[in-house]
Scaffold this active site. Structure first.
Site, PDB file in Angstrom:
ATOM      1  N   ASP A 224       0.857  -1.178   0.000  1.00 44.86           N
ATOM      2  CA  ASP A 224       0.000   0.000   0.000  1.00 44.86           C
ATOM      3  C   ASP A 224       0.897   1.232   0.000  1.00 44.86           C
ATOM      4  O   ASP A 224       1.586   1.511   0.993  1.00 44.86           O
ATOM      5  CB  ASP A 224      -0.892  -0.034   1.244  1.00 44.86           C
ATOM      6  CG  ASP A 224      -1.908   1.096   1.290  1.00 44.86           C
ATOM      7  OD1 ASP A 224      -1.710   2.116   0.603  1.00 44.86           O
ATOM      8  OD2 ASP A 224      -2.902   0.963   2.042  1.00 44.86           O
ATOM      9  N   HIS A 225       0.896   1.971  -1.098  1.00 48.99           N
ATOM     10  CA  HIS A 225       1.823   3.089  -1.252  1.00 48.99           C
ATOM     11  C   HIS A 225       1.471   4.273  -0.353  1.00 48.99           C
ATOM     12  O   HIS A 225       2.265   5.210  -0.208  1.00 48.99           O
ATOM     13  CB  HIS A 225       1.857   3.540  -2.715  1.00 48.99           C
ATOM     14  CG  HIS A 225       3.202   4.045  -3.157  1.00 48.99           C
ATOM     15  ND1 HIS A 225       4.208   4.369  -2.286  1.00 48.99           N
ATOM     16  CD2 HIS A 225       3.701   4.294  -4.395  1.00 48.99           C
ATOM     17  CE1 HIS A 225       5.267   4.792  -2.949  1.00 48.99           C
ATOM     18  NE2 HIS A 225       4.986   4.763  -4.230  1.00 48.99           N
ATOM     19  N   ARG A 226       0.305   4.243   0.275  1.00 51.24           N
ATOM     20  CA  ARG A 226      -0.019   5.284   1.245  1.00 51.24           C
ATOM     21  C   ARG A 226       0.791   5.108   2.526  1.00 51.24           C
ATOM     22  O   ARG A 226       0.990   6.063   3.286  1.00 51.24           O
ATOM     23  CB  ARG A 226      -1.517   5.240   1.587  1.00 51.24           C
ATOM     24  CG  ARG A 226      -2.450   5.531   0.424  1.00 51.24           C
ATOM     25  CD  ARG A 226      -3.892   5.284   0.815  1.00 51.24           C
ATOM     26  NE  ARG A 226      -4.096   3.871   1.216  1.00 51.24           N
ATOM     27  CZ  ARG A 226      -5.246   3.396   1.682  1.00 51.24           C
ATOM     28  NH1 ARG A 226      -6.298   4.220   1.822  1.00 51.24           N
ATOM     29  NH2 ARG A 226      -5.369   2.133   2.012  1.00 51.24           N
TER      30      ARG A 226
END
Length: 252
Positions: A224-226
């Site tokens: 998850d790039h967040r």
């Protein structure tokens, strides 16, 4: 999430084809597991910005150690998957943001102090993910035996929600089938998932300049790039590789 779904509702609908125009067809109902899995993975793919990092790890010695163990302990065989579970559990201790979940409002990160690893299991009715608890501390032979029991239970009568709850991160392996890489979808509320495919033989120069062959395990980490950036993802996969190379995963 609501704003995102509202935006998506403005897209053109999927066409409703009459496939019988083109030839004979048969309609079969999706299983309950397939419908639930499809709904959850569809949501996860839309709502979570996935990135996948690919790498290979040298498991030549690990595979030799595993074979020696299995020859000596035919009643308690170890699979590559269970060794990967242990290596992943060890890496999670070094990288706490991977053993975490994003809060529902997206404003905070819940860091987990436990290490429970989910393992995707293919059943006739669809994919399920039993969870192995305390995967970093329990004897690896015990973890292997429990995974066999849970996989058999999943295929025979199904798993309870308790069997599948509380995971830190999931392993999805296609090594028994083949492939070289893929993009596994994150099992929300986890923030990453580790995929593995079939071990590949690769040429490798030895100390004398000749070419030898090494057994390389392809790994695919979706994250998850967040929560996770690319550099940390690369370091995390390297940490998994270091655990696989350490020589202490297979009991003496």
């Amino acid at each position: 999430m609501t704003d995102m779904l509202t935006h998506l509702s403005g897209l053109a609908p999927f066409p409703d084809y009459d496939f019988n125009e083109f030839g004979e067809t048969e309609t079969v109902a999706l299983s309950r597991i397939q419908k639930l899995t499809g709904a959850h993975l569809g949501r996860n793919w839309i709502a979570v910005p996935h990135v996948t990092h690919h790498d290979e790890v040298d498991v030549t010695q690990l595979e030799a150690d595993r074979k020696a163990w299995n020859d000596a302990h035919p009643e308690a065989k170890l699979t590559p998957v269970i060794l990967l579970v242990r290596a992943l559990a060890q890496a999670l201790a070094q990288f706490p943001t991977f053993n975490a979940s994003l809060s529902s409002d997206g404003k905070s990160l819940v860091l987990k102090k436990y290490v429970n690893i989910g393992v995707a299991v293919d059943t006739p009715k669809g994919l399920v993910v039993p969870v192995l608890r305390d995967a970093s501390t329990r004897p690896i032979a015990d973890l292997a035996a429990e995974l066999v029991q849970l996989a058999d239970k999943a295929k025979a009568k199904g798993l309870s929600m308790a069997d599948m709850a509380g995971g830190s991160m999931t392993v999805s392996s296609l090594g028994h089938i083949g492939g070289t890489a893929f993009t596994p979808l994150i099992n929300v509320p986890e923030v990453a998932i580790l995929g593995a495919t079939a071990i590949q033989l690769r040429p490798y120069p030895d100390g004398d300049g000749a070419i030898g062959w090494r057994k390389m395990l392809p790994l695919s980490l979706s994250y998850d790039h967040r929560v996770i950036n690319g550099a940390d993802a690369a370091r995390f996969v390297r940490a998994i590789g270091a655990a696989l190379l350490a020589g202490d995963l297979v009991p003496a």
